[in-house]
Design an enzyme around this catalytic site. Sequence first.
Site, short mmCIF file in Angstrom:
data_model
loop_
_atom_site.label_atom_id
_atom_site.label_comp_id
_atom_site.label_asym_id
_atom_site.label_seq_id
_atom_site.Cartn_x
_atom_site.Cartn_y
_atom_site.Cartn_z
N TYR A 1 38.44 25.87 45.72
CA TYR A 1 39.52 24.84 46.07
C TYR A 1 39.07 23.37 46.08
CZ TYR A 1 43.43 28.18 47.35
OH TYR A 1 44.38 28.94 47.15
N LYS B 1 32.37 38.93 45.57
CA LYS B 1 32.15 39.63 44.27
C LYS B 1 30.90 39.41 43.91
CE LYS B 1 34.08 41.05 40.16
NZ LYS B 1 34.63 42.42 40.19
N ASP C 1 37.84 43.32 44.24
CA ASP C 1 38.79 44.21 43.45
C ASP C 1 39.00 45.48 44.22
OD1 ASP C 1 35.95 44.67 42.92
OD2 ASP C 1 36.36 44.94 40.86
N ASP D 1 48.58 37.20 50.92
CA ASP D 1 49.72 37.60 50.34
C ASP D 1 49.94 39.07 50.16
OD1 ASP D 1 50.18 34.71 50.19
OD2 ASP D 1 51.52 35.17 48.27
C1 IPM Z 1 48.37 29.22 51.18
C2 IPM Z 1 48.99 28.64 50.06
C3 IPM Z 1 48.21 27.28 49.78
C4 IPM Z 1 46.86 27.73 49.43
C5 IPM Z 1 48.71 26.39 48.75
C6 IPM Z 1 49.90 25.99 48.91
C7 IPM Z 1 47.76 25.30 48.27
O1 IPM Z 1 49.04 29.33 49.06
O2 IPM Z 1 48.35 28.54 52.28
O3 IPM Z 1 48.10 30.38 51.23
O4 IPM Z 1 46.63 28.19 48.43
O5 IPM Z 1 45.85 27.86 50.39
MG MG Z 2 48.65 31.20 49.38
#
Ligand code: IPM
Ligand code: MG
Length: 369
Positions: A141, A191, A223, A251
């Site tokens: 990132y 990983k 994974d 997620d």
């Molecule tokens: C999260 C989101 C963010 C991330 C995006 C919006 C930059 O997906 O907070 O999980 O990838 O950190």
């Molecule tokens: Mg996210």
Amino acid sequence: MLLNLTILPGDGIGPEVTEQAVLVLQSVADAFGHQLRLQRKPIGGAALTAANDPLPADTLRACLASSAVLLGAVGSPAFDHNPGHLRPEAGLLRLRRELGAYANLRPAVFFPALEDCSPLRPEVVRGTDIMIVRELLGGAYFGQPRSIEGNPGSQVAVNTMRYAESEIERIARVAFELAMKRKRKVLSVDKANVLECSRLWREVVTRIGKDYPGVKLGHQYVDSAAMLLVQRPTDFDVVLTENMFGDILSDQAGGVVGSLGLLASASVGGPVGLYEPVHGSAPDIAGKGIANPLGAILSAAMLLRHSFKLEAEAACIENAVSTVLSQGARTADLAGKGHPAISTAEMGRRVVEAAKASSIPAGPAEKSA
Ligand code: IPM
Ligand code: MG
């Protein structure tokens, strides 16, 4: 106590869900005798539209001058073709960095009332209570160099995954400290069979783990961890992982417990904490009043707990959420057979009512005549 907050509604469903979270915060503050001082500032696409900057200087100043920040969501397809630094997400990433918020705590807790919402069988998902500890300021990132160069047809893109030992050390300590207050299990996800970053990660986490002999430390490739998360979610306690793996697995954890709309997060470690639901701006349902505000509301609870040490107030909100869910309240993402969907505002209202009902002080016992 004076709660001095900056509210960043952001894009898409962000404004709708933060509005409900603020109403819940206001009501809990009233019930417990705290004073809320709020200022609202633009971030993300909203700020690009207003000021051509996804994190205007005024927004950042306000955040740094407050005790905590509550954010809705950022992201809008309108800016999909902008260069990286003029995308809504760039505002959020810069904010995390400016706030020094390196530790992203993402709990994924299964609510018994939502058994039919998880795609997993009830006996598999029942009892799930995971704390994902995501490193938030390193990895791909933020690593340099990064670029897209060349002519169409022969372009080359570069990202850099980078971790320093000190960055791994500090996030590992957060995970171990949290585990001490939970089931004393840390699963470090990497990983290491492919990435140098992960090999260093594993080495440092193992070393820090020696300071916590009471915590059981395990290592898993990402994974395989993704598979285990759906196979045996109740095996997980604290999951410690780098930035991008944490983004993905959180997620997935949302899917496991029934809806990403339920997940809250706290980004801490710097002087000012940042609190935001895990979900995104969901442009497809924005403005319809149907988004699930519980991720934002539970983020407000985390704000009270982590930035102000107001544990009873945080628990009051969390209990109110459990109560309304067990009474059958469901937004569209959770609705199904026998459970009609209610609006964002109605869900917020019910949480406010439940929080009020539980926070009424018992009062002095009535004197008998
Ligand atoms: C999260 C989101 C963010 C991330 C995006 C919006 C930059 O997906 O907070 O999980 O990838 O950190
Ligand atoms: Mg996210």
